[in-house]
Write a protein that holds these residues in place. Structure first.
Motif, short mmCIF file in Angstrom:
data_model
loop_
_atom_site.label_atom_id
_atom_site.label_comp_id
_atom_site.label_asym_id
_atom_site.label_seq_id
_atom_site.Cartn_x
_atom_site.Cartn_y
_atom_site.Cartn_z
N PRO A 187 0.82 -1.24 0.00
CA PRO A 187 0.00 0.00 0.00
C PRO A 187 0.85 1.28 0.00
N ALA A 188 1.92 1.29 0.78
CA ALA A 188 2.72 2.52 0.87
C ALA A 188 3.36 2.84 -0.48
N LEU A 189 3.87 1.80 -1.16
CA LEU A 189 4.47 2.02 -2.48
C LEU A 189 3.41 2.42 -3.49
N LEU A 190 2.22 1.85 -3.36
CA LEU A 190 1.12 2.18 -4.25
C LEU A 190 0.78 3.67 -4.14
N ARG A 191 0.70 4.15 -2.89
CA ARG A 191 0.37 5.57 -2.67
C ARG A 191 1.49 6.47 -3.18
N LEU A 192 2.76 6.05 -2.95
CA LEU A 192 3.89 6.87 -3.38
C LEU A 192 3.94 6.98 -4.89
N GLY B 261 1.18 15.32 -13.76
CA GLY B 261 0.08 15.49 -14.69
C GLY B 261 -0.64 14.23 -15.14
N PHE B 262 -0.19 13.06 -14.74
CA PHE B 262 -0.82 11.82 -15.20
C PHE B 262 -2.13 11.55 -14.46
N ASN B 263 -3.07 10.92 -15.16
CA ASN B 263 -4.31 10.44 -14.54
C ASN B 263 -4.01 9.05 -13.98
N VAL B 264 -4.19 8.83 -12.70
CA VAL B 264 -3.73 7.60 -12.04
C VAL B 264 -4.90 6.83 -11.45
N LEU B 265 -4.91 5.51 -11.75
CA LEU B 265 -5.80 4.54 -11.09
C LEU B 265 -4.90 3.56 -10.35
N SER B 266 -5.23 3.17 -9.13
CA SER B 266 -4.35 2.27 -8.36
C SER B 266 -5.16 1.16 -7.70
N VAL B 267 -4.63 -0.06 -7.74
CA VAL B 267 -5.26 -1.23 -7.10
C VAL B 267 -4.16 -2.07 -6.46
N GLU B 268 -4.54 -2.93 -5.49
CA GLU B 268 -3.55 -3.72 -4.74
C GLU B 268 -3.45 -5.17 -5.22
N SER B 269 -4.14 -5.54 -6.31
CA SER B 269 -4.04 -6.92 -6.81
C SER B 269 -4.29 -6.96 -8.31
N ALA B 270 -3.79 -8.00 -8.93
CA ALA B 270 -3.98 -8.17 -10.38
C ALA B 270 -5.44 -8.41 -10.70
N LYS B 271 -6.15 -9.11 -9.82
CA LYS B 271 -7.56 -9.39 -10.06
C LYS B 271 -8.36 -8.09 -10.14
N LYS B 272 -8.10 -7.15 -9.23
CA LYS B 272 -8.80 -5.86 -9.27
C LYS B 272 -8.40 -5.05 -10.50
N ALA B 273 -7.15 -5.21 -10.92
CA ALA B 273 -6.70 -4.49 -12.11
C ALA B 273 -7.49 -4.93 -13.33
N LEU B 274 -7.73 -6.23 -13.46
CA LEU B 274 -8.50 -6.73 -14.60
C LEU B 274 -9.94 -6.22 -14.55
N GLN B 275 -10.48 -6.09 -13.35
CA GLN B 275 -11.84 -5.54 -13.22
C GLN B 275 -11.89 -4.08 -13.66
N VAL C 69 -7.34 2.79 -20.31
CA VAL C 69 -6.02 2.90 -19.68
C VAL C 69 -4.96 2.91 -20.78
N ASP C 70 -3.96 3.79 -20.61
CA ASP C 70 -2.86 3.84 -21.59
C ASP C 70 -1.70 2.93 -21.22
N LEU C 71 -1.45 2.79 -19.91
CA LEU C 71 -0.31 1.98 -19.48
C LEU C 71 -0.61 1.33 -18.13
N VAL C 72 -0.23 0.07 -18.01
CA VAL C 72 -0.32 -0.65 -16.73
C VAL C 72 1.08 -0.73 -16.14
N PHE C 73 1.24 -0.19 -14.93
CA PHE C 73 2.52 -0.25 -14.21
C PHE C 73 2.32 -1.20 -13.03
N SER C 74 2.95 -2.42 -13.11
CA SER C 74 2.65 -3.47 -12.13
C SER C 74 3.91 -4.02 -11.49
N ASP C 75 3.78 -4.33 -10.18
CA ASP C 75 4.82 -5.10 -9.48
C ASP C 75 4.79 -6.53 -10.02
#
Length: 808
Positions: A700-705, A714-728, A735-741
């Motif tokens: 979570p802390a890295l997600l917020r950072l 200037g970027f429009n940001v969407l953030s989730v804590e799991s791949a399953k939520k990302a697919l939803q 979305v233009d780009l997925v940045f994932s751990d």
């Protein structure tokens, strides 16, 4: 005896009854005087058999002996008793031949009886003679056939038998045939005689033939047709082709009572003495079956012997069989190679003369076990007094016994243990290497897991210190504090990087480099480190292939190995570094744990004290050191981790007092210089943007950072804590780009990237990780792996990488 003679006298004296009996039998009945000089009576059968009138015999009794064949006359005269008082109950004449006036030769069997008067004196000799020519001819024919085929075996026997049967009986066709195992109602000849010559064998359908009656009859009786055979079997075309008139067939019955075939004779004329032919064929049918059984037994024994020889020769062990008198019966090829003998020189010899040429068998434990008829396995080292081979051997003694456990023979084997022990040593070595590798893997996974979490914390510190520096430009004192925090975090990141060198999934910053260039850049520093007592020699190949590795890690590797070499050289010495291009074949590559192909070899050789096997096996273990408290034991373990994570291999060669050599194999890089140009071009990239970025991270802390950094630019940001939520999210958001751990529970970044590329090919993907995990790596293409953003990263690195991906 007198009573019997009296009865005979009574019969003779009865006159009419005697004449009626004598004149109606086929045998010749005669009466002569005791001295054989007067013929008193001869029955009518005399003229029929001897071809001579009875009146002539009455006038000249010697006609009888004169008609005896000259070769048999002496024996017949010898059979006539000379002493009338010592005749006995009867006179048995040996079989003899007579020559009739027409030149015909007949065989005779005769017997005479003395007739006594009331005083017990011989006063008459009565005799009976019969024509045994037919029987004798049959016997002679059988003898001739038997003699003719007695020396023949196998196929020659069957052919010889048919030839002689045809010749003796004057027959045009003779054959021996066996029932077809696979084709019902058919036979195949194994010997076929036509007009006195052996011809090619043939198959013969039984339907509608006289042969079918022979082989299908439940009895073992012959079948005979003396004439009109074609009319009796009109459907048998072979009979027509042969123009056959008569036929005799006898079945072949095996030991189990099963009909397996038949012997047949045919003639274009009527067969005379057909009963005699039947009898002889039956006798030779039995002999034919016996020969077939002998051939089958011989074939089985030959096959068994061949299989035994093949099986025994397959083994490298020397295997041999001896009888209870210690005589060699047979042996395999290895035995003859071991002893230098041949079967002709060895079989039948006493085994002790071969194994113990000096005759010292008494102390030998193998000989003792053999003499005592004991099964035993004995190990003899090469220095054993009874072992003359000079090698460690294992000798097996196995007593072969019958159903009553009585010894029959002794089977023995000698095995050379040299290769077996060498393989066992090599197996133990490989097992130890596997154990070492598993320990390194386990430690690498443990270190990687810790470093992952540590990198996440460092990423948070670095990221927020970057944000603080941006807002504290007007407060130098606080900005200085933030700068120190940032610097400490960077030091922590470097420490994490070193820890990850233990893992094969190290998070190195790989790039295209030339090892020669790297070495030349470090030459001065290396010379200073090694001091003047150690001479540094470079032997670098021209046109060295490029490799894809972390240059910083490569420099640390060279310095680590070089410093160890310096400590291993007590006084003055030399360190030689060589580079070369190598092509490894499959065998060479597998020995190093690599795949075949092109590699760059870097070898570092010193003239130090060297290492023994015990030390050499442990040098890559973490915390193992030969320097006591002065060493940490982390240097070579870091080297090992770096090399393995680069898809490369390292091999150490060393012997006490002979120095050490470290050989490092790096895969050839097949890219070009455009990669380096792109790095330069991208340094001046505008890192701001308005695109929509989906951030996926289970921390979570890295997600917020990461969200805060991207939003500030200037970027429009969407953030989730799991791949399953990302697919939803992706189902209803653009979305233009997925940045994932990469490392996440349930579904990792590689799996997520694969699904995104499949469902939303227009979306760009950027992956990040504190350390790489090989699991599911194959689900994404190589570019995603090579462009991985390693944690911990600062805000500038994140923004620049995101901008680069969006601009592609």
């Amino acid at each position: 005896m007198n009573k019997n003679n009296a009865s005979l006298n009574g019969i003779i004296e009865s006159g009419e009854y005697f004449l009626q009996l004598a004149e109606n039998i086929n045998e010749v009945f005669w009466l002569v005087s005791p001295d054989w000089d007067e013929v008193l009576y001869v029955s009518p059968a005399f003229e029929k058999i001897w071809g001579q009138k009875a009146e002539d015999l009455y006038q000249d009794p010697h006609i009888w002996t004169e008609m005896i064949h000259p070769d048999d006359r002496v024996q017949v005269i010898d059979d006539i008793p000379k002493d009338l008082n010592n005749i006995g109950e009867s006179i048995d004449f040996r079989e003899y031949r007579i020559k009739r006036p027409d030149g015909q030769i007949l065989w005779i069997k005769a017997r005479a009886y003395p007739i006594y008067d009331d005083n017990g004196q011989v006063f008459r000799i009565a005799g009976v003679a019969e024509d045994i020519t037919e029987r004798k001819h049959g016997e002679l024919m059988m003898q001739n056939v038997a003699i003719a085929v007695s020396a023949q075996l196998g196929e020659a026997f069957f052919e010889s038998l048919t030839l002689h049967l045809a010749k003796i009986f004057d027959l045009e066709y003779v054959f021996i045939a066996l029932l077809d195992e696979y084709k019902e109602d058919s036979v195949n000849t194994i010997a076929l005689c036509v007009d006195g010559e052996i011809v090619d064998n043939l198959s013969y359908d039984l339907a509608g033939t006289p042969c079918s009656h022979v082989v299908r009859d439940s009895s073992d009786k012959p079948r005979s047709y003396s004439c009109d055979i074609q009319q009796l079997f009109p459907d048998d075309h072979m009979l027509v082709d042969m123009d056959a008139e008569s036929y005799v067939g006898v079945p072949l019955i095996d030991a189990s009572g099963k009909n397996i075939g038949l012997v047949v004779v045919l003639s274009i004329k009527q067969i005379e003495n057909i009963k005699q032919v039947e009898n002889i064929l039956q006798i030779f049918a039995v002999r034919t079956v016996a020969e077939m059984q002998r051939l089958k037994t011989e074939e089985t024994l030959a096959k068994s012997s061949k299989e035994w020889s093949f099986a025994m020769d397959f083994f490298e062990d020397a295997i041999y069989l001896i009888d209870l008198d210690d005589k060699l019966l047979r042996a395999n090829r290895s035995f003859y190679l071991m002893t230098g003998l041949t079967p002709a020189l060895a079989v039948g010899r006493d085994i002790t003369s071969i194994i113990h040429p000096e005759g010292e068998e008494i102390p030998c434990p193998v000989c003792k076990a053999r003499k005592e008829r004991r099964d035993e396995v004995i190990i003899m080292e090469k220095d054993h007094p009874d072992n003359s081979s000079g090698k460690p051997i294992q000798i097996t003694v196995q007593i072969i016994r019958d159903n009553d456990s009585s010894p029959l023979s002794v089977l023995m084997g000698i095995r050379d243990l040299s290769n077996i022990r060498l393989k066992e040593k090599e197996r133990a070595k490989l097992q130890h290497q596997l154990h070492q590798s598993q320990k390194m893997d386990a430690l690498g996974k443990l270190t990687g897991g810790i470093a992952h979490d540590y990198n996440n914390m460092l990423g948070i510190i670095l990221g927020y210190s970057d944000l603080l520096e941006d807002v504290l430009n007007d407060q130098p004192k606080l900005a200085k504090y933030v700068h120190e925090i940032h610097h400490a975090a960077e030091r922590g990141a470097k420490l994490t990087k070193k820890l990850l060198a233990f893992s094969r999934q190290s998070t190195s910053e790989a790039e295209r480099i030339n090892l020669n260039s790297l070495l030349l850049n470090q030459q001065h520093m290396l010379e200073k480190t090694l001091t003047v007592r150690i001479k540094l020699v470079f032997d670098l190949a021209e046109d060295l292939w490029a490799v894809w590795i972390d240059a910083s890690e490569m420099e640390d590797t060279i310095f680590n190995i070089s410093i160890n070499a310096m400590h291993a050289i007590e006084t003055n010495g030399q360190l030689t570094i060589r580079s070369s291009n190598e092509q490894l074949n499959q065998l060479e590559a597998e020995a190093l744990g690599l795949t075949s192909g092109d590699y760059v070899l870097l070898s570092i050789t010193d003239t130090g004290c060297g290492m023994d096997e015990a030390i050499r096996d442990k040098i890559f273990e973490p915390f193992f050191s030969t320097k006591g408290e002065q060493g940490t034991g982390l240097g070579l373990s870091r080297v090992y981790g770096f090399v393995r994570s680069s898809g490369s291999a390292i091999k150490a060669y060393s012997e006490p007092g002979q120095g050490s050599q470290f050989a490092l194999y790096f895969p050839r890089y097949h890219g070009n210089d455009q990669d380096e140009q792109l790095v330069e071009e991208n340094k001046e990239v505008d890192i701001r943007g308005t695109e929509t970025i989906l951030i996926v991270d289970d921390e979570p802390a890295l997600l917020r950072l990461s969200s805060e950094i991207l939003k500030r630019h200037g970027f429009n940001v969407l953030s989730v804590e799991s791949a399953k939520k990302a697919l939803q999210i992706l189902e209803h958001e653009t979305v233009d780009l997925v940045f994932s751990d990469v490392i996440m529970p349930e579904m990792d970044g590689y799996q997520l990237a694969a699904l995104v590329k499949e469902k939303y090919p227009a979306i760009k993907i950027q992956l990040a990780s504190g350390f790489t995990d090989n699991r599911n790596m194959g689900m994404v293409d190589e570019s995603l792996q090579q462009n991985l953003l390693f944690k911990p990263f600062n805000s500038q690195s994140l923004l620049q990488r995101i901008r680069e991906r969006l601009n592609e």
